[in-house]
Design an enzyme around this catalytic site. Structure first.
Site, PDB file in Angstrom:
ATOM      1  N   HIS A   1      14.220 -84.946  -5.743  1.00 38.39           N
ATOM      2  CA  HIS A   1      13.569 -84.241  -6.902  1.00 38.39           C
ATOM      3  C   HIS A   1      14.444 -84.711  -7.964  1.00 38.39           C
ATOM      4  CE1 HIS A   1      10.611 -81.958  -8.868  1.00 38.39           C
ATOM      5  NE2 HIS A   1      11.495 -80.920  -9.459  1.00 38.39           N
TER       6      HIS A   1
ATOM      7  N   CYS B   1       7.361 -85.929  -9.806  1.00 39.88           N
ATOM      8  CA  CYS B   1       8.477 -85.777 -10.497  1.00 39.88           C
ATOM      9  C   CYS B   1       9.290 -86.909 -11.050  1.00 39.88           C
ATOM     10  CB  CYS B   1       9.700 -85.125  -9.406  1.00 39.88           C
ATOM     11  SG  CYS B   1      10.180 -86.066  -8.095  1.00 39.88           S
TER      12      CYS B   1
ATOM     13  N   HIS C   1       9.799 -80.063 -15.322  1.00 38.32           N
ATOM     14  CA  HIS C   1       9.450 -81.003 -14.346  1.00 38.32           C
ATOM     15  C   HIS C   1       8.383 -80.842 -13.538  1.00 38.32           C
ATOM     16  CE1 HIS C   1      10.611 -77.827 -10.898  1.00 38.32           C
ATOM     17  NE2 HIS C   1      10.672 -77.188 -12.005  1.00 38.32           N
TER      18      HIS C   1
END
Length: 128
Positions: free
Chosen positions: A91, A41, A103
């Site tokens: 995240h 991420c 993402h």
């Protein structure tokens, strides 16, 4: 007038950043990877911003400390949105507009587009 011109240039660059980020949809998620075809991420967000000359830290929890804080209700395309739990940020995604984010999700999903509220956002930052 100068502020309006700067704001317009920033939104144009943010639109280009979103368009660039969307090119990676379908690439694979690999923990610790920073491209060019696999990312995690924060590796994904770091490389997308670097392409436009913005150097941001490597880890999501540290990326959450840079830029200008923005309310989730005031998101603009290109903003970073962070998710986590009681342990903190875990995240990071890029807001692409219309309530959606792009993402590097999981090893089984790779880079995908999700609804902003697929999880509860913790905070957001504007880099551009």
């Amino acid at each position: 007038l100068k502020a309006a011109a700067e704001e317009e240039a920033a939104s144009s660059q943010a639109a280009q950043l979103v368009e660039y980020a969307l090119n990676f949809v379908g690439c694979s998620y690999v923990f610790g990877a920073t491209g060019p075809s696999s990312f995690d991420c924060s590796g994904f967000t770091q490389q997308v911003y670097l392409h436009f000359g913005y150097s941001i830290p490597r880890r999501a929890s540290i990326q959450a400390t840079v830029g200008t804080s923005v309310a989730i209700s005031d998101l603009q395309p290109g903003d970073l949105v962070f998710y986590g739990d009681s342990e903190g940020v875990g995240h990071v995604v890029i807001y692409i507009g219309n309530g959606q984010v792009v993402h590097a999700s999981t090893p089984s999903k790779g880079i995908i587009i999700s609804d902003l509220y697929y999880r509860t956002p913790m905070c957001a930052k504007r880099i551009i």
